[in-house]
Design a protein around this motif. Structure first.
Motif, PDB file in Angstrom:
ATOM      1  N   LEU A   1       0.770  -0.998   0.013  1.00 16.14           N
ATOM      2  CA  LEU A   1      -0.118   0.057  -0.007  1.00 16.14           C
ATOM      3  C   LEU A   1       0.935   1.183   0.020  1.00 16.14           C
ATOM      4  CD1 LEU A   1      -2.829   1.415   0.342  1.00 16.14           C
ATOM      5  CD2 LEU A   1      -2.615   1.137   2.641  1.00 16.14           C
ATOM      6  N   ILE A   2       0.657   2.075  -0.979  1.00 12.79           N
ATOM      7  CA  ILE A   2       1.548   3.272  -1.314  1.00 12.79           C
ATOM      8  C   ILE A   2       0.993   4.536  -0.921  1.00 12.79           C
ATOM      9  CG2 ILE A   2       2.889   4.634  -2.661  1.00 12.79           C
ATOM     10  CD1 ILE A   2       2.333   1.031  -3.621  1.00 12.79           C
ATOM     11  N   TYR A   3       1.105   5.416   0.087  1.00 13.49           N
ATOM     12  CA  TYR A   3       0.621   6.512   0.538  1.00 13.49           C
ATOM     13  C   TYR A   3       1.643   7.525  -0.090  1.00 13.49           C
ATOM     14  CZ  TYR A   3      -3.263   5.910   3.415  1.00 13.49           C
ATOM     15  OH  TYR A   3      -4.729   5.718   4.037  1.00 13.49           O
ATOM     16  N   ASP A   4       1.152   8.807  -0.442  1.00  8.18           N
ATOM     17  CA  ASP A   4       1.732   9.978  -0.986  1.00  8.18           C
ATOM     18  C   ASP A   4       2.801   9.523  -2.132  1.00  8.18           C
ATOM     19  OD1 ASP A   4       2.733  12.433  -1.227  1.00  8.18           O
ATOM     20  OD2 ASP A   4       3.998  12.261   0.853  1.00  8.18           O
ATOM     21  N   TYR A   5       3.776   8.889  -2.026  1.00 10.65           N
ATOM     22  CA  TYR A   5       4.866   8.478  -3.197  1.00 10.65           C
ATOM     23  C   TYR A   5       5.717   7.304  -2.499  1.00 10.65           C
ATOM     24  CZ  TYR A   5       8.447  10.932  -0.745  1.00 10.65           C
ATOM     25  OH  TYR A   5       9.342  11.662   0.026  1.00 10.65           O
ATOM     26  N   LEU A   6       6.256   6.322  -3.769  1.00  5.00           N
ATOM     27  CA  LEU A   6       7.136   5.758  -3.541  1.00  5.00           C
ATOM     28  C   LEU A   6       8.176   5.915  -4.605  1.00  5.00           C
ATOM     29  CD1 LEU A   6       8.504   2.951  -2.345  1.00  5.00           C
ATOM     30  CD2 LEU A   6       7.300   1.752  -3.954  1.00  5.00           C
ATOM     31  N   PHE A   7       9.428   6.211  -4.383  1.00  6.95           N
ATOM     32  CA  PHE A   7      10.341   6.929  -4.936  1.00  6.95           C
ATOM     33  C   PHE A   7      11.785   5.989  -5.077  1.00  6.95           C
ATOM     34  CE2 PHE A   7      14.161   9.586  -5.783  1.00  6.95           C
ATOM     35  CZ  PHE A   7      13.984  10.234  -6.990  1.00  6.95           C
ATOM     36  N   VAL A   8      12.062   5.509  -6.494  1.00  7.65           N
ATOM     37  CA  VAL A   8      13.092   4.826  -6.675  1.00  7.65           C
ATOM     38  C   VAL A   8      14.210   5.693  -7.062  1.00  7.65           C
ATOM     39  CG1 VAL A   8      14.191   2.873  -7.958  1.00  7.65           C
ATOM     40  CG2 VAL A   8      11.684   2.950  -7.422  1.00  7.65           C
ATOM     41  N   GLY A   9      15.373   5.843  -6.322  1.00  9.23           N
ATOM     42  CA  GLY A   9      16.414   6.598  -6.452  1.00  9.23           C
ATOM     43  C   GLY A   9      17.205   6.212  -7.773  1.00  9.23           C
ATOM     44  N   LYS A  10      18.097   7.379  -8.427  1.00 13.81           N
ATOM     45  CA  LYS A  10      18.720   7.164  -9.482  1.00 13.81           C
ATOM     46  C   LYS A  10      19.845   6.274  -9.816  1.00 13.81           C
ATOM     47  CE  LYS A  10      22.283  10.858  -8.737  1.00 13.81           C
ATOM     48  NZ  LYS A  10      22.771  12.037  -9.313  1.00 13.81           N
ATOM     49  N   ASN A  11      20.058   5.624  -8.636  1.00 14.96           N
ATOM     50  CA  ASN A  11      21.346   4.340  -8.680  1.00 14.96           C
ATOM     51  C   ASN A  11      20.652   3.246  -7.901  1.00 14.96           C
ATOM     52  OD1 ASN A  11      23.165   6.153  -9.341  1.00 14.96           O
ATOM     53  ND2 ASN A  11      23.500   7.019  -7.282  1.00 14.96           N
ATOM     54  N   ALA A  12      19.179   3.020  -7.983  1.00 16.98           N
ATOM     55  CA  ALA A  12      18.369   1.843  -7.249  1.00 16.98           C
ATOM     56  C   ALA A  12      17.795   1.212  -8.370  1.00 16.98           C
ATOM     57  CB  ALA A  12      17.779   2.377  -6.237  1.00 16.98           C
ATOM     58  N   THR A  13      17.506   0.005  -8.385  1.00 19.53           N
ATOM     59  CA  THR A  13      16.705  -0.880  -9.030  1.00 19.53           C
ATOM     60  C   THR A  13      15.786  -1.646  -8.411  1.00 19.53           C
ATOM     61  OG1 THR A  13      18.326  -1.600 -10.812  1.00 19.53           O
ATOM     62  CG2 THR A  13      16.318  -2.909 -10.706  1.00 19.53           C
ATOM     63  N   LEU A  14      14.349  -1.337  -8.536  1.00 20.80           N
ATOM     64  CA  LEU A  14      13.252  -1.876  -8.047  1.00 20.80           C
ATOM     65  C   LEU A  14      12.747  -2.958  -8.705  1.00 20.80           C
ATOM     66  CD1 LEU A  14      10.969  -2.238  -5.475  1.00 20.80           C
ATOM     67  CD2 LEU A  14       9.762  -0.281  -6.978  1.00 20.80           C
ATOM     68  N   THR A  15      12.649  -4.261  -8.236  1.00 22.15           N
ATOM     69  CA  THR A  15      12.148  -5.338  -9.118  1.00 22.15           C
ATOM     70  C   THR A  15      10.929  -5.734  -8.209  1.00 22.15           C
ATOM     71  OG1 THR A  15      14.301  -5.994  -9.497  1.00 22.15           O
ATOM     72  CG2 THR A  15      12.636  -7.772  -9.840  1.00 22.15           C
ATOM     73  N   ILE A  16       9.742  -5.855  -9.202  1.00 19.11           N
ATOM     74  CA  ILE A  16       8.414  -6.224  -8.643  1.00 19.11           C
ATOM     75  C   ILE A  16       8.047  -7.525  -9.304  1.00 19.11           C
ATOM     76  CG2 ILE A  16       6.296  -5.883  -8.561  1.00 19.11           C
ATOM     77  CD1 ILE A  16       6.788  -2.891  -8.707  1.00 19.11           C
ATOM     78  N   PRO A  17       8.163  -8.685  -8.390  1.00 23.37           N
ATOM     79  CA  PRO A  17       8.137 -10.015  -9.153  1.00 23.37           C
ATOM     80  C   PRO A  17       6.615 -10.364  -9.559  1.00 23.37           C
ATOM     81  CG  PRO A  17       9.320  -9.926  -6.749  1.00 23.37           C
ATOM     82  CD  PRO A  17       8.552  -8.848  -6.893  1.00 23.37           C
ATOM     83  N   ALA A  18       6.366 -11.419 -10.022  1.00 25.35           N
ATOM     84  CA  ALA A  18       5.185 -11.973 -10.682  1.00 25.35           C
ATOM     85  C   ALA A  18       4.279 -12.166  -9.411  1.00 25.35           C
ATOM     86  CB  ALA A  18       5.377 -13.190 -11.190  1.00 25.35           C
ATOM     87  N   GLY A  19       3.115 -11.755  -9.468  1.00 19.78           N
ATOM     88  CA  GLY A  19       1.910 -11.809  -8.316  1.00 19.78           C
ATOM     89  C   GLY A  19       1.879 -10.618  -7.447  1.00 19.78           C
ATOM     90  N   ALA A  20       2.875  -9.823  -7.347  1.00 28.05           N
ATOM     91  CA  ALA A  20       2.913  -8.821  -6.689  1.00 28.05           C
ATOM     92  C   ALA A  20       1.674  -7.823  -6.800  1.00 28.05           C
ATOM     93  CB  ALA A  20       4.053  -7.739  -6.704  1.00 28.05           C
TER      94      ALA A  20
END
Length: 480
Positions: A170-189
């Motif tokens: 559950l995301i409120y306001d924002y979820l920010f991925v910084g410029k040197n980061a990778t966010l991986t969201i797997p199957a079923g998320a």
């Protein structure tokens, strides 16, 4: 004179008192009297922990011939209940001495907030509203499912991260991925966003859904009323400089801008590869690209208040086996074509100053084996002129083996822009239910270029489009 006024006032007071006494005497004390209700159960859809539900209404009727006083209306769970009630403006958990005239009714408003359950699976949250009338006890059941979540409230991700999938996010306001980061969201998320919340990516986003376990992104209101309401959350924004992004088998719906992709700063590398995904029902645009480089295949973009897909500020784009449709109009008139293509922008250096023009090269906007269709006569917006004059920038676009809804004034025999393009209605199965598969009489059947289809052999339903050797146009292969 004063004495006469006093006497008249006393006389009126006696009459009012007598009438009140008569009305008071009309309240029955019989225990046989029963209330009736608009429902025997108030049912809520899944409610996320800490997030209040929408309001449900229960109507209570006195169908008898006598007035009654309801001794009490109370939550069985008392002050520790997850539910809240309000009876004709009086808050619970207990409200006493409520008059209800013969043939009259009253409203009970019910809400629920679920505390963290410390469980991945949804848990049943039961309670009931108890009505006591002349010693007669009646109740209406309350049922909700409570779901624990991973909470992200204004969170910044600075290091490579992988989302767990055992319970929703559950995301409120924002979820920010910084410029040197990778966010991986797997199957079923499952990602749910509160009002106006966004996923903002300055680094890299990898969405790795599958045909059986897609990644879903939508608002946090799961009641049936909200299932088709656009504008519930901000959307996904790949900011300028974001790179190496990929999204596969995602279902993004009911946002303001479903997916916004900004300018690419990495030469020769796509800002985003988008595959096997659905983006729909946005209150502005489903896919908004601004000078980006995109490769898109097997995707459905459907229904938006402006354009379903807007390719703006130039850029380079390739779409394969994609369905771009727009039939928006349930509660707002549509303001743009299904597909908009543009190669400039305007700006002012100072407020009230002259409007300046910035040309941006559209190096490519190519569509293969695709469908662009909707409810208005021209679903293709070609925006390459300013004040009636062509902008001094490249404007390269072409459609090959496509169905495209355009008026007769657009020459589909122009080989520079159109090759084997039809105007025919593709005959979607059920646009009211967002079903953009092809029906049995669709002219989009069997006319796709098999060379293109060979590179994308599986459709958005996981069907092999090469099985009969005659691929269909769009994201869906017709199965007889």
């Amino acid at each position: 004179m004063f004495k006469k006024i006093i006497n008249r006032f006393l006389a009126i007071l006696l009459v009012v008192s007598a009438l009140w006494a008569c009305e008071t005497d009309n309240f029955s004390s019989s225990p046989s009297i029963k209330l009736t209700f608009s429902a025997d159960t108030v049912l809520f859809d899944t409610v996320f922990t800490t997030i209040g539900s929408s309001t449900r209404y229960l109507k209570v009727y006195n169908t008898g011939k006598s007035d009654v006083r309801i001794s009490s209306v109370a939550l069985a769970g008392g002050s520790s209940s997850a539910y809240r009630i309000n009876i004709d403006g009086r808050p619970g958990p207990v409200v006493n001495e409520i008059p209800l005239r013969s043939g009259d009714s009253l409203f009970v408003m019910v809400e629920v907030t679920v505390n963290p359950t410390l469980s991945d699976a949804p848990l049943l949250i039961p309670d009931s509203i108890v009505f006591v009338t002349n010693t007669n006890v009646q109740n209406v059941k309350l049922i909700a499912w409570g779901q624990d979540v991973y909470m992200h409230n204004g969170v910044t991700i600075e290091n490579d991260s992988v989302f767990p999938v055992n319970k929703p996010h559950l995301i409120y306001d924002y979820l920010f991925v910084g410029k040197n980061a990778t966010l991986t969201i797997p199957a079923g998320a499952r990602l749910h966003f509160h009002n106006n919340a966004q996923l903002v990516v300055a680094g890299t986003l990898k969405v790795e859904g599958s045909a059986d376990l897609p990644v879903t992104m939508q608002g946090d209101r799961l009641e049936k009323f909200y299932s088709d309401k656009g504008g519930q959350w901000g959307g996904v924004w790949l900011r300028a400089g974001s790179r190496y992004n990929s999204i596969a088998w995602a279902d993004i719906k009911n946002a303001i801008i479903g997916l916004m992709v900004d300018t690419c700063f990495t030469p020769g590398v796509p800002t985003l590869v988008l595959s096997n995904s659905k983006i729909g029902n946005s209150s502005y645009v489903n896919l908004l690209a601004r000078g980006a480089k995109l490769e898109v295949d097997n995707c459905l973009f459907h229904n938006a208040a402006y354009s379903s897909v807007a390719l703006t500020l130039g850029g380079a784009y390739r779409f394969y086996h994609t369905t771009i449709s727009n039939y928006w109009g349930d509660y707002m008139f549509r303001k743009g074509p299904a597909l908009l293509i543009n190669n400039y922008y305007t700006y002012q250096l100072v407020l009230g100053g002259p409007i300046l023009l910035e040309p941006r090269n559209l190096d490519e906007a190519s569509f293969f084996n695709s469908i662009i269709y909707g409810s208005i006569s021209n679903e293709l917006g070609l925006d390459y002129k300013y004040n009636g004059q062509p902008v001094n920038a490249n404007f390269n676009y072409n459609f090959t083996d496509c169905i495209l809804r355009v008026p007769p004034s657009i020459n589909l025999n122009d080989p520079e822009h159109f090759m084997r393009v039809k105007r025919d209605d593709p005959r979607f199965k059920d646009i009211a239910k967002w079903n953009f598969e092809l029906d049995s009489l669709s002219p989009a059947k069997d006319i796709g270029d098999i060379t293109i289809a060979t590179n994308f052999p599986v459709d958005l339903n996981g069907v092999n489009r090469l099985a009969d050797g005659k691929p269909d146009l769009g994201a869906f292969e017709r199965v007889e």
